[in-house]
Write an enzyme that holds these catalytic residues in place. Structure first.
Site, PDB file in Angstrom:
ATOM      1  N   GLY A  94       0.125   0.279   1.842  1.00 29.14           N
ATOM      2  CA  GLY A  94       1.255  -0.029   2.333  1.00 29.14           C
ATOM      3  C   GLY A  94       1.519  -0.522   3.763  1.00 29.14           C
ATOM      4  O   GLY A  94       0.759   0.007   4.705  1.00 29.14           O
TER       5      GLY A  94
ATOM      6  N   ASP B  99       8.076  -6.390   1.610  1.00 29.59           N
ATOM      7  CA  ASP B  99       7.524  -5.247   1.079  1.00 29.59           C
ATOM      8  C   ASP B  99       7.312  -4.078   2.084  1.00 29.59           C
ATOM      9  O   ASP B  99       6.112  -3.244   2.180  1.00 29.59           O
ATOM     10  CB  ASP B  99       6.259  -5.612   0.509  1.00 29.59           C
TER      11      ASP B  99
END
EC number: 3.5.2.3
Length: 428
Positions: A324, A305
């Protein structure tokens, strides 16, 4: 070009191999594996003391191009992948414009051909503009070369739209990569809802925000027979739902990230926005369940990811920061920590990066079978290094692992028979 990889410990779960062998590569193919291979006119790669594996595959990468090149682009992102030991990455469609049509997919493929150094497989958007209201032209995306469909970064709220997406995707044998999040439950949460969110005064995201959507998409997969892959699983309840679904024969697979396997929500006490990720880092009982699920094969693979951001997006108040982690260049050492600690077998670890993701995508990668593509990841399991973001090839320096020491780093990455990374440096 001919390469001869000599004397490495070959770990290839697809062929049930774990022994010291040589590998002969010619052009873009593996020609032979065996002991004491002799070949003339070739580059010798001394791999004694190193792990020689099929090329690692990342099912979940954000390359950001087109539209967000200030965060990452295909040039920097694929170099980060090569430096991280990955030979193939699946790039997510939350670009600008969204990868919901053949024009954008063709652009990504051409940029990857010209500027990329690893295999780039585009993932097309489930819905137009990722707005969750109208299906993207799925046949067009398939014909353009998409290997999966996802609205990752945004959940598909409408169950009817997700059902239709599954029914169309099934026609082309495309997996649906599902971002499981109920936005009505997660709201404007920042971290895992629990003790530490209360203690540090940060808004929480309950585990249920993920689990109710996992349950929905499992039910829809059972209804339609479509392949559904659950992205970035983070909760104990999700693991149990996936376990039960697999026992009942539902066509579901799942991934977990390195950061969700090794970090708990306790680290949010630093108020370092590099710990802010969606889904959030969870409490210890969830982390233990994830590891158990990975060991047992309930969770199929590990995916990064990789979500790079510019400094301004992270160097701010926690509640204002973007979600993130920049994960490509730390995935191997971070997750190999579990192998060194005896919490995950070496075979299962390699499998989670190779044959499992290849089988989900139904691509001819993820093994060292003679005649197959020469994608090879070579790892030095004893190399100890500190994570130095200043040396990242990625434009995103946002990692909670900065300054930490890990044991076990990529030594060489070979893509289609070409050395693209060796001993800390990109070679192309």
């Amino acid at each position: 070009m001919r390469l001869l990889v000599k004397g490495g410990r070959v770990v290839d779960p697809a062929n049930d191999l774990d022994k010291v062998l040589d590998i002969l590569v010619e052009d873009d193919k593996i020609v032979e594996t065996g002991q004491n291979i002799y070949a003339e006119d070739c580059i010798i790669i001394e791999a004694h003391g190193k792990l020689v594996c099929p090329g690692f595959i990342d099912l979940h990468t954000h390359l950001r191009e087109p539209g967000f090149e200030y965060k990452e682009d295909i040039y920097s992102g694929t170099r980060a992948a090569a430096a991280g030991g990955f030979t193939t990455v699946c790039c997510m469609p939350n670009t600008d414009p969204v990868a919901d049509n053949k024009t954008v997919i063709s652009f990504i493929k051409e940029q990857a051909r010209v500027k990329g150094v690893v295999n780039v497989l585009p993932v097309g958007a489930i819905s137009k503009k990722q707005e969750g209201q109208e299906l993207s032209p799925i046949a067009e995306l398939f014909q353009a070369g998409c290997v999966a469909l996802s609205d990752d970064g945004r959940p598909v709220r409408r169950a009817d739209l997700m059902r239709y997406a599954m029914e169309y995707a099934k026609m082309f044998d495309l997996p649906i990569f599902s971002h499981c999040e109920d936005r009505d439950l997660s709201g404007d949460g920042q971290v895992h809802e629990g003790f530490y969110s209360t203690y540090y005064g940060l808004k929480g995201i309950p585990a249920a925000a993920e689990e109710v959507m996992v349950a929905r998409d499992i039910i829809l997969s059972q209804l339609t027979g479509a392949k559904v892959h659950i992205c970035h699983v983070s909760t104990r309840g999700s693991v149990e739902l996936i376990r039960r679904a697999k026992e009942e024969g539902v066509n579901v697979t799942a991934e977990v990230t390195p950061h969700h396997l090794v970090l708990t929500d306790e680290v949010i006490g630093s108020y370092d926005a590099d710990t802010k990720v969606n889904p959030p880092l969870r409490s210890r009982e969830h982390v233990e369940a994830l590891l158990k699920g990975l060991n047992e094969g309930v969770i199929d693979c590990i995916a990064t990811d990789h979500a790079p951001h510019e400094r301004e997006a992270k160097d701010c108040e926690y509640n204002m920061a973007a979600f993130g982690i920049s994960g490509l260049e730390t995935a191997i050492p971070v997750s190999m920590k579990l192998v060194h600690e005896g919490k995950l077998s070496l075979k299962r670890w390699v499998e989670a990066y190779t044959v499992k993701p290849a089988s989900i995508l139904n691509i001819d990668r993820g093994s060292l079978t003679p005649g197959g593509k020469a994608d090879i990841t070579i790892i030095d399991p004893e190399l100890i290094k500190t994570v130095e973001v200043e040396k990242f090839y990625s434009r995103g320096w946002n990692t909670p692992f900065k300054g930490m020491k890990f044991k076990g780093w990529p030594f060489m990455t070979i893509v289609n028979g070409k050395i693209v990374f060796e001993d800390g440096e990109i070679k192309v």
